[in-house]
Every structure is written in structure tokens, then in C-alpha cells.
Design a protein around this motif. Sequence first.
Motif, PDB file in Angstrom:
ATOM      1  N   ASP A 147       2.926 -39.225 -30.998  1.00 32.71           N
ATOM      2  CA  ASP A 147       3.726 -38.738 -30.045  1.00 32.71           C
ATOM      3  C   ASP A 147       4.431 -37.468 -30.255  1.00 32.71           C
ATOM      4  OD1 ASP A 147       4.819 -39.994 -27.056  1.00 32.71           O
ATOM      5  OD2 ASP A 147       6.470 -38.779 -28.195  1.00 32.71           O
ATOM      6  N   ARG A 148       4.733 -36.411 -29.408  1.00 30.82           N
ATOM      7  CA  ARG A 148       5.372 -35.387 -29.597  1.00 30.82           C
ATOM      8  C   ARG A 148       6.973 -35.318 -29.780  1.00 30.82           C
ATOM      9  NH1 ARG A 148       4.507 -29.638 -26.094  1.00 30.82           N
ATOM     10  NH2 ARG A 148       5.553 -28.382 -27.707  1.00 30.82           N
ATOM     11  N   TYR A 149       7.428 -36.384 -29.059  1.00 32.22           N
ATOM     12  CA  TYR A 149       8.919 -36.723 -28.862  1.00 32.22           C
ATOM     13  C   TYR A 149       9.338 -37.635 -29.790  1.00 32.22           C
ATOM     14  CZ  TYR A 149       8.006 -33.257 -25.328  1.00 32.22           C
ATOM     15  OH  TYR A 149       7.379 -32.288 -24.415  1.00 32.22           O
ATOM     16  N   LEU A 150       8.692 -38.917 -29.801  1.00 30.35           N
ATOM     17  CA  LEU A 150       9.498 -40.258 -30.140  1.00 30.35           C
ATOM     18  C   LEU A 150       8.246 -41.017 -30.931  1.00 30.35           C
ATOM     19  CD1 LEU A 150      11.747 -42.208 -30.931  1.00 30.35           C
ATOM     20  CD2 LEU A 150      11.157 -43.029 -28.455  1.00 30.35           C
TER      21      LEU A 150
ATOM     22  N   GLU B 194      11.818 -27.738 -29.344  1.00 32.68           N
ATOM     23  CA  GLU B 194      10.961 -29.284 -29.514  1.00 32.68           C
ATOM     24  C   GLU B 194      11.767 -30.034 -30.668  1.00 32.68           C
ATOM     25  OE1 GLU B 194       6.396 -30.329 -30.569  1.00 32.68           O
ATOM     26  OE2 GLU B 194       7.485 -28.486 -31.604  1.00 32.68           O
ATOM     27  N   PHE B 195      12.238 -31.093 -30.139  1.00 35.61           N
ATOM     28  CA  PHE B 195      13.212 -32.248 -30.995  1.00 35.61           C
ATOM     29  C   PHE B 195      12.429 -33.450 -30.999  1.00 35.61           C
ATOM     30  CE2 PHE B 195      17.574 -34.182 -30.993  1.00 35.61           C
ATOM     31  CZ  PHE B 195      17.283 -34.770 -32.116  1.00 35.61           C
ATOM     32  N   THR B 196      11.905 -33.842 -32.408  1.00 39.32           N
ATOM     33  CA  THR B 196      11.136 -35.312 -32.567  1.00 39.32           C
ATOM     34  C   THR B 196      11.974 -36.055 -33.405  1.00 39.32           C
ATOM     35  OG1 THR B 196       9.078 -33.739 -32.709  1.00 39.32           O
ATOM     36  CG2 THR B 196       9.118 -35.961 -33.527  1.00 39.32           C
ATOM     37  N   VAL B 197      11.778 -37.355 -32.927  1.00 39.18           N
ATOM     38  CA  VAL B 197      12.694 -38.588 -33.519  1.00 39.18           C
ATOM     39  C   VAL B 197      11.587 -39.533 -34.314  1.00 39.18           C
ATOM     40  CG1 VAL B 197      14.007 -40.531 -33.212  1.00 39.18           C
ATOM     41  CG2 VAL B 197      14.518 -38.348 -31.908  1.00 39.18           C
ATOM     42  N   LEU B 198      11.658 -39.903 -35.318  1.00 37.06           N
ATOM     43  CA  LEU B 198      10.786 -40.552 -36.066  1.00 37.06           C
ATOM     44  C   LEU B 198      11.427 -41.661 -36.993  1.00 37.06           C
ATOM     45  CD1 LEU B 198       7.947 -41.136 -37.549  1.00 37.06           C
ATOM     46  CD2 LEU B 198       8.765 -39.628 -39.210  1.00 37.06           C
ATOM     47  N   THR B 199      11.017 -43.056 -36.612  1.00 40.91           N
ATOM     48  CA  THR B 199      11.581 -43.997 -37.513  1.00 40.91           C
ATOM     49  C   THR B 199      10.343 -44.753 -38.383  1.00 40.91           C
ATOM     50  OG1 THR B 199      11.229 -45.892 -36.025  1.00 40.91           O
ATOM     51  CG2 THR B 199      13.326 -44.660 -35.617  1.00 40.91           C
TER      52      THR B 199
ATOM     53  N   VAL C 210      12.178 -34.729 -23.676  1.00 35.38           N
ATOM     54  CA  VAL C 210      11.285 -33.966 -22.755  1.00 35.38           C
ATOM     55  C   VAL C 210      11.855 -33.218 -21.993  1.00 35.38           C
ATOM     56  CG1 VAL C 210       9.664 -34.221 -20.531  1.00 35.38           C
ATOM     57  CG2 VAL C 210       9.399 -35.714 -22.532  1.00 35.38           C
ATOM     58  N   GLU C 211      13.254 -33.277 -21.423  1.00 39.70           N
ATOM     59  CA  GLU C 211      14.063 -32.395 -20.714  1.00 39.70           C
ATOM     60  C   GLU C 211      14.595 -31.254 -21.374  1.00 39.70           C
ATOM     61  OE1 GLU C 211      17.979 -32.710 -17.892  1.00 39.70           O
ATOM     62  OE2 GLU C 211      18.023 -33.533 -20.080  1.00 39.70           O
ATOM     63  N   LEU C 212      14.790 -31.462 -22.667  1.00 43.05           N
ATOM     64  CA  LEU C 212      15.348 -30.375 -23.806  1.00 43.05           C
ATOM     65  C   LEU C 212      14.051 -29.716 -23.787  1.00 43.05           C
ATOM     66  CD1 LEU C 212      17.026 -29.087 -25.871  1.00 43.05           C
ATOM     67  CD2 LEU C 212      15.988 -30.722 -27.326  1.00 43.05           C
TER      68      LEU C 212
END
Length: 348
Positions: free
Chosen positions: A28-31, A60-65, A51-53
Motif C-alpha cells: 500500500d502506498r500510504y499505510l 508522499e508520506f508512508t507509514v509502516l509497522t 491521501v489528502e496530503l
Amino acid sequence: MRHLTFACLFLTLLSGPLFAVTYPDRMDRYLNDYADVLTPAQEQTIREKLVELMAERDVEFTVLTINSMFTYGHGGQIEPYATDLFNAWGIGDAARNDGLLMLISIEDRLMRIEVGSGYGLSLNDPMKTIIDRDITPKFKTGLFFEGIDAGVSEVIQEVTGTWPGEFQVSGSEKIYNASRRWFDELGAWIYALLVPVIGVFTMLLRRWQRNRPRRCPHDGSKMERMEEEWDDKFLQPGQITEEKLKSVDYDVWQCMRCDHQTIEAYKGWFSRYSACRSCGNKTVESDTTVLEYATTSSTGLKRIDYSCLHCKDHWSLRKTIPRKSSSSSSSGGSSGGSSSGGGASGSW
């Protein structure tokens, strides 16, 4: 000596692939919540901000856990792994290098906000402040969604000067929202101070209510509360089960003159049991099983099994798991950004 040197070199070459560092797939591009610390609804809340950003500022801001970096062959600090992962995924615009990555390694209890090389060192201190002030304090108490959500909002505001959800609002609305946030933060401090006081007051009030004298509604005589070991003979079987599960506690008051009994119920403070659809007692426990995991192309499915520990009724419900975002690192927009190691890290 020469043979020993060749043997060491051979062993080094042989062992290299066994300890090669790898990176998780970017589905996923974002999360990408590979540590599974977020519910589908929580994922959607965070993803909407990311997505709004991208839509409003082309950032482009990605969150990964992840569960641990060791799973991917890395046993050192989080900084080099985050930088290499950022570059492997190519986050952000290739020309501007303005991408952002929030990496959270749950079992390592480490996290990092990695920023594109286009920011230079300008975001290092602000990112450290956000981590220490808004994210890791929540992680310490297991509030991963709250920490990630707050961190994402703060990072977006720091980078763009605008809070999520306010890119299209008027100046007056921004002022109103800023005032509301200020009062909310003030209220949070007041709430934190008052919660212990309120809790103690509530407990004392409840104790007074349970212990205050009762009068018989028939003859006005003073009633006596039965001891716990004696009041079960006045309770229904379902009520006895509730007491055993500590979902409800019952007091039985008896008139010594006319033998009238009054039964009063007090719900457990933090009971995990719910009411049964058949007998009505708070004796139901539930268990959730994922039948089909959600993907980017289809929804998932989970089954919730309910079981009553009193009347033995069993039933199940099936609920849909929302589909994951279909966007990915290769889907349109800017890609190919790099990082030179800027950002900040934290632990909890």
C-alpha cells in the motif's frame, strides 16, 4: 596460512546470503500495518490524512509497522535500516526528494521518522519533538493508533503549515479550529488531573450507596444485607453465574420482621462479558476469527463466535473487513525519492 585465509573468505561469502537484509513488500502506498496494531477503521482514519496530503500538496508520506527488524535480517539500530528502506521503496518525488516515512518496529520498541534529502537537516529537531511529545508517550501505554494518528497529523502540519482536513477551509475556519484545539489540549490536562479525583469520588459514592441503610417497603423496618456466602439462595442461577464471572455483583437485603427481600445489581467495572440474547444475563464471551484477509482487490471476512456461559447458547456473526487501499508505490504520482539519513528516532 594461505589455506586459512581462503577458508575464512569462503565462509564469509557463504554466510553472506544467510544474513542479507531484506525489506517488506510495499503493498500500500500510504499505510502498511504488518504488525497488525490497527483496526480497519483506524487504518482508514490514518490513510485518509495521507491521501489528502498527497492530493493537496503532492507530498508522499508512508507509514509502516513491522514486528521486528530482525525478521528482515537487520539486528542493529533503526536509523540505517529506515534510510535504506526509504531508498529501496523510493518514497517521494525523485526531483524534490520530499518523501516522508514513519517506521515503527513493535518488538524492538523503536521508531523513526525518515525524511527525504530535499529537507536537509531542517526537520530533524521538529521530528524529534513530535516523537518525544506526541508519539512514544502513547506507545508506552499501548495506544498505538493514538500515537500514530497524532504523529501523522503533527508531521503534516510541520511540513505544510496546515492541519489535516484544513487544506480547503477558509482563514476564519482555521482560526476557529486552532482555538478548539487549544481548548481541547487544555481540557486534556484538566481531564488528566481530574480523572483520579473523579474515580475516587465515584468509588466512594458507590460504596455509600451500597452500604446506606434500607427500610422495608412493607413495614418500614430496618433491613439487613445478607453475607455473600448466604445470598446465593435468593439469586437466580443466571445471577449466580454473573457473580462468579464478576460481570455483575448482587446485594440481597432482607427484612428481619416480614422476610421481604430486595435484590440490587451492580455492574462490574471492567467486565468483558456482554448480555446474552437468550437469557439476558451478562455471561457471554466472544472470539474473533479472520476467515479471509482483506487485500487491495477484495474485502475480507471475519467471524465472531458468541458463547453464553450460563444457558450455553452459541451463535456466530460474520462481518466484512474493508478492502485495503488499491494504491501502491508504483501507482501514479511522484516516486523515486531518496533520503540521506535525515529525520529522528525514538524508543518507548
